[in-house]
Scaffold this motif. Structure first.
Motif, PDB file in Angstrom:
ATOM      1  N   ALA A  43       0.828  -1.215   0.000  1.00 42.14           N
ATOM      2  CA  ALA A  43       0.000   0.000   0.000  1.00 42.14           C
ATOM      3  C   ALA A  43       0.857   1.257   0.000  1.00 42.14           C
ATOM      4  O   ALA A  43       0.459   2.296  -0.551  1.00 42.14           O
ATOM      5  CB  ALA A  43      -0.934  -0.008   1.203  1.00 42.14           C
ATOM      6  N   GLY A  44       2.049   1.182   0.572  1.00 42.33           N
ATOM      7  CA  GLY A  44       2.951   2.323   0.605  1.00 42.33           C
ATOM      8  C   GLY A  44       3.533   2.687  -0.747  1.00 42.33           C
ATOM      9  O   GLY A  44       4.160   3.745  -0.896  1.00 42.33           O
ATOM     10  N   LEU A  45       3.342   1.812  -1.746  1.00 46.72           N
ATOM     11  CA  LEU A  45       3.832   2.095  -3.090  1.00 46.72           C
ATOM     12  C   LEU A  45       2.903   3.019  -3.865  1.00 46.72           C
ATOM     13  O   LEU A  45       3.281   3.522  -4.929  1.00 46.72           O
ATOM     14  CB  LEU A  45       4.005   0.791  -3.878  1.00 46.72           C
ATOM     15  N   ILE A  46       1.709   3.234  -3.354  1.00 45.23           N
ATOM     16  CA  ILE A  46       0.740   4.077  -4.067  1.00 45.23           C
ATOM     17  C   ILE A  46       1.114   5.539  -3.869  1.00 45.23           C
ATOM     18  O   ILE A  46       1.064   6.058  -2.758  1.00 45.23           O
ATOM     19  CB  ILE A  46      -0.697   3.804  -3.571  1.00 45.23           C
ATOM     20  N   ARG A  47       1.484   6.186  -4.968  1.00 47.78           N
ATOM     21  CA  ARG A  47       1.932   7.578  -4.890  1.00 47.78           C
ATOM     22  C   ARG A  47       1.157   8.486  -5.837  1.00 47.78           C
ATOM     23  O   ARG A  47       0.711   9.561  -5.460  1.00 47.78           O
ATOM     24  CB  ARG A  47       3.427   7.655  -5.202  1.00 47.78           C
ATOM     25  N   SER A  48       0.993   8.074  -7.081  1.00 45.78           N
ATOM     26  CA  SER A  48       0.311   8.922  -8.066  1.00 45.78           C
ATOM     27  C   SER A  48      -1.192   8.675  -8.111  1.00 45.78           C
ATOM     28  O   SER A  48      -1.945   9.511  -8.602  1.00 45.78           O
ATOM     29  CB  SER A  48       0.897   8.684  -9.460  1.00 45.78           C
ATOM     30  N   GLY A  49      -1.622   7.520  -7.633  1.00 45.99           N
ATOM     31  CA  GLY A  49      -3.046   7.180  -7.678  1.00 45.99           C
ATOM     32  C   GLY A  49      -3.513   6.692  -9.040  1.00 45.99           C
ATOM     33  O   GLY A  49      -4.713   6.515  -9.255  1.00 45.99           O
ATOM     34  N   LYS A  50      -2.588   6.413  -9.955  1.00 47.12           N
ATOM     35  CA  LYS A  50      -2.977   5.903 -11.272  1.00 47.12           C
ATOM     36  C   LYS A  50      -3.395   4.429 -11.147  1.00 47.12           C
ATOM     37  O   LYS A  50      -2.711   3.630 -10.527  1.00 47.12           O
ATOM     38  CB  LYS A  50      -1.818   6.050 -12.255  1.00 47.12           C
ATOM     39  N   VAL A  51      -4.541   4.111 -11.756  1.00 45.30           N
ATOM     40  CA  VAL A  51      -5.142   2.779 -11.641  1.00 45.30           C
ATOM     41  C   VAL A  51      -5.123   2.094 -13.002  1.00 45.30           C
ATOM     42  O   VAL A  51      -5.528   2.679 -14.011  1.00 45.30           O
ATOM     43  CB  VAL A  51      -6.586   2.879 -11.110  1.00 45.30           C
ATOM     44  N   PHE A  52      -4.674   0.835 -13.006  1.00 48.07           N
ATOM     45  CA  PHE A  52      -4.596   0.057 -14.241  1.00 48.07           C
ATOM     46  C   PHE A  52      -5.317  -1.281 -14.052  1.00 48.07           C
ATOM     47  O   PHE A  52      -4.743  -2.215 -13.479  1.00 48.07           O
ATOM     48  CB  PHE A  52      -3.139  -0.198 -14.621  1.00 48.07           C
ATOM     49  N   PRO A  53      -6.568  -1.407 -14.500  1.00 44.50           N
ATOM     50  CA  PRO A  53      -7.200  -2.734 -14.541  1.00 44.50           C
ATOM     51  C   PRO A  53      -6.564  -3.517 -15.690  1.00 44.50           C
ATOM     52  O   PRO A  53      -6.514  -3.032 -16.825  1.00 44.50           O
ATOM     53  CB  PRO A  53      -8.674  -2.421 -14.828  1.00 44.50           C
ATOM     54  N   ILE A  54      -6.056  -4.714 -15.430  1.00 39.28           N
ATOM     55  CA  ILE A  54      -5.249  -5.405 -16.442  1.00 39.28           C
ATOM     56  C   ILE A  54      -5.923  -6.655 -17.002  1.00 39.28           C
ATOM     57  O   ILE A  54      -5.260  -7.528 -17.569  1.00 39.28           O
ATOM     58  CB  ILE A  54      -3.840  -5.726 -15.917  1.00 39.28           C
ATOM     59  N   GLN A  55      -7.243  -6.741 -16.905  1.00 43.80           N
ATOM     60  CA  GLN A  55      -7.973  -7.818 -17.578  1.00 43.80           C
ATOM     61  C   GLN A  55      -8.109  -7.501 -19.058  1.00 43.80           C
ATOM     62  O   GLN A  55      -8.355  -6.357 -19.446  1.00 43.80           O
ATOM     63  CB  GLN A  55      -9.367  -7.969 -16.983  1.00 43.80           C
ATOM     64  N   ARG A  56      -7.965  -8.514 -19.889  1.00 47.23           N
ATOM     65  CA  ARG A  56      -8.281  -8.360 -21.307  1.00 47.23           C
ATOM     66  C   ARG A  56      -9.799  -8.407 -21.492  1.00 47.23           C
ATOM     67  O   ARG A  56     -10.513  -9.085 -20.761  1.00 47.23           O
ATOM     68  CB  ARG A  56      -7.637  -9.477 -22.140  1.00 47.23           C
ATOM     69  N   LEU A  57     -10.256  -7.685 -22.504  1.00 42.97           N
ATOM     70  CA  LEU A  57     -11.685  -7.615 -22.798  1.00 42.97           C
ATOM     71  C   LEU A  57     -12.227  -8.992 -23.163  1.00 42.97           C
ATOM     72  O   LEU A  57     -11.638  -9.708 -23.978  1.00 42.97           O
ATOM     73  CB  LEU A  57     -11.912  -6.643 -23.956  1.00 42.97           C
ATOM     74  N   ILE A  58     -13.333  -9.368 -22.544  1.00 44.24           N
ATOM     75  CA  ILE A  58     -14.039 -10.601 -22.892  1.00 44.24           C
ATOM     76  C   ILE A  58     -15.024 -10.301 -24.014  1.00 44.24           C
ATOM     77  O   ILE A  58     -15.688  -9.262 -24.018  1.00 44.24           O
ATOM     78  CB  ILE A  58     -14.778 -11.179 -21.674  1.00 44.24           C
ATOM     79  N   CYS A  59     -15.118 -11.203 -24.978  1.00 43.33           N
ATOM     80  CA  CYS A  59     -15.968 -11.009 -26.163  1.00 43.33           C
ATOM     81  C   CYS A  59     -15.503  -9.793 -26.967  1.00 43.33           C
ATOM     82  O   CYS A  59     -16.306  -9.010 -27.471  1.00 43.33           O
ATOM     83  CB  CYS A  59     -17.439 -10.883 -25.782  1.00 43.33           C
ATOM     84  N   ASP A  60     -14.204  -9.645 -27.068  1.00 43.32           N
ATOM     85  CA  ASP A  60     -13.610  -8.574 -27.862  1.00 43.32           C
ATOM     86  C   ASP A  60     -14.037  -8.736 -29.325  1.00 43.32           C
ATOM     87  O   ASP A  60     -13.893  -9.821 -29.898  1.00 43.32           O
ATOM     88  CB  ASP A  60     -12.085  -8.664 -27.753  1.00 43.32           C
TER      89      ASP A  60
END
Length: 318
Positions: A43-60
């Motif tokens: 949790a201490g690594l969170i500095r910029s607050g940038k969020v990256f959901p890394i799931q690939r799209l289903i039914c692309d």
């Protein structure tokens, strides 16, 4: 590529094992390395607050890359505004209309976690559970215990494609733990015990470029087995291996001819959780821009009773 195939029984007879380390009933393996201390530190690594959901799209619409024996997910519309065109349309007080749909997919046909009991040899799963316990559904080492606990910790992105100066790694291209360490050094990030490893190959870009030809002579790039590599994973207490390929390792080992050796050496024997088919492009681009490769990682697969795997949308935060 060798012309002979070495049986896993012989190949891994002296391989490190974590069976019994967390008791005879353990079903989450090396995820036990991720306790409250690791969560708080991450949790201490969170500095910029940038969020990256890394799931690939289903039914692309462009297609879903899946293991060759599986079919991509299919989404079916069940209810929509056209439902109310007929005289027999359902009626709700106040005039409510709604949409409804369903999806049919392999539980491991998208970004997903493997259950620790997903693969085996010699009739034994992770922790020595009997392979007959998989009949009709996984009674032991299913994905549910992983889903029940969740996965949170410090993760390090290792951008192997950029490290090798390529858009993506080639089919059957391999790398070792020594390559991972060299990549980390070049990126200026320290690999520590109990790190979650995020490895970028960008290999699935090839799927979107060549279509069905992607599956001809199918052999993904990835980690390649050696006793030293497995010992390194054991010594580093790696809880979770996360990659952007379908199976996390070179499909057929060029040195021994066996398929998916590390699924057994790492997952079956050490209890390392495998997460596959993640989307790392946005994260990798951001890391290349700011030079920060250590991130907060959190994931929880769906709670599927007796499932051999489950879809997941891991969250990375910088």
């Amino acid at each position: 590529m060798t012309d002979t195939v070495q049986p896993l029984t012989d190949l891994l007879k002296d391989a490190p094992s974590n069976w019994g380390k967390w008791g005879p009933d353990d079903e989450v393996g090396s995820l036990n390395y991720l306790g409250p201390e690791q969560v708080i530190a991450a949790a201490g690594l969170i500095r910029s607050g940038k969020v990256f959901p890394i799931q690939r799209l289903i039914c692309d619409p462009k297609g879903d890359p899946v293991w060759p024996s599986r079919k991509p997910a299919v989404r079916t519309q069940i209810m929509d505004e056209a439902t109310w065109d007929g005289d027999d349309a359902p009626q709700f007080p106040g005039g409510l209309h709604y949409a409804d749909d369903k999806i049919e997919c392999f539980l491991q046909g998208s970004t997903q976690y493997d259950a620790l009991g997903h693969v085996w040899y010699d009739d034994k799963l992770w922790n020595g559970f009997d392979a007959r316990s998989t009949v009709g559904g996984m009674e032991k080492a299913s994905v549910q215990p992983i889903a029940d606990r969740g996965v949170v910790g410090r993760a390090v992105l290792l951008d192997m494609a950029r490290y090798r100066g390529k858009d993506y790694l080639e089919s059957a291209e391999t790398y070792t733990h020594e390559d991972l360490m060299a990549c980390a050094r070049e990126q200026g990030v320290e690999l520590r015990k109990r790190d979650i490893l995020l490895i970028r190959t960008n290999y699935l870009q090839k799927f979107f470029e060549v279509g069905d030809a992607f599956y001809e002579n199918f052999c993904e790039p990835g980690l390649v087995y050696s006793h030293e590599l497995v010992q390194w994973f054991a010594d580093m207490e790696i809880p979770n291996l996360v990659t952007d390929t379908i199976a996390n390792e070179v499909t057929t080992d060029p040195n021994n001819g066996a398929a998916l050796v590390l699924h057994n050496a790492l997952m079956r024997n050490l209890g390392v959780a495998f997460t596959e088919i993640v989307e790392l492009e946005d994260l990798a681009s951001d890391c290349a821009d700011d030079g920060v490769y250590e991130v907060f990682y959190a994931a929880a697969p769906l709670k599927v009773a007796q499932g051999s795997g489950s879809p997941v949308n891991p969250i990375v935060i910088k």
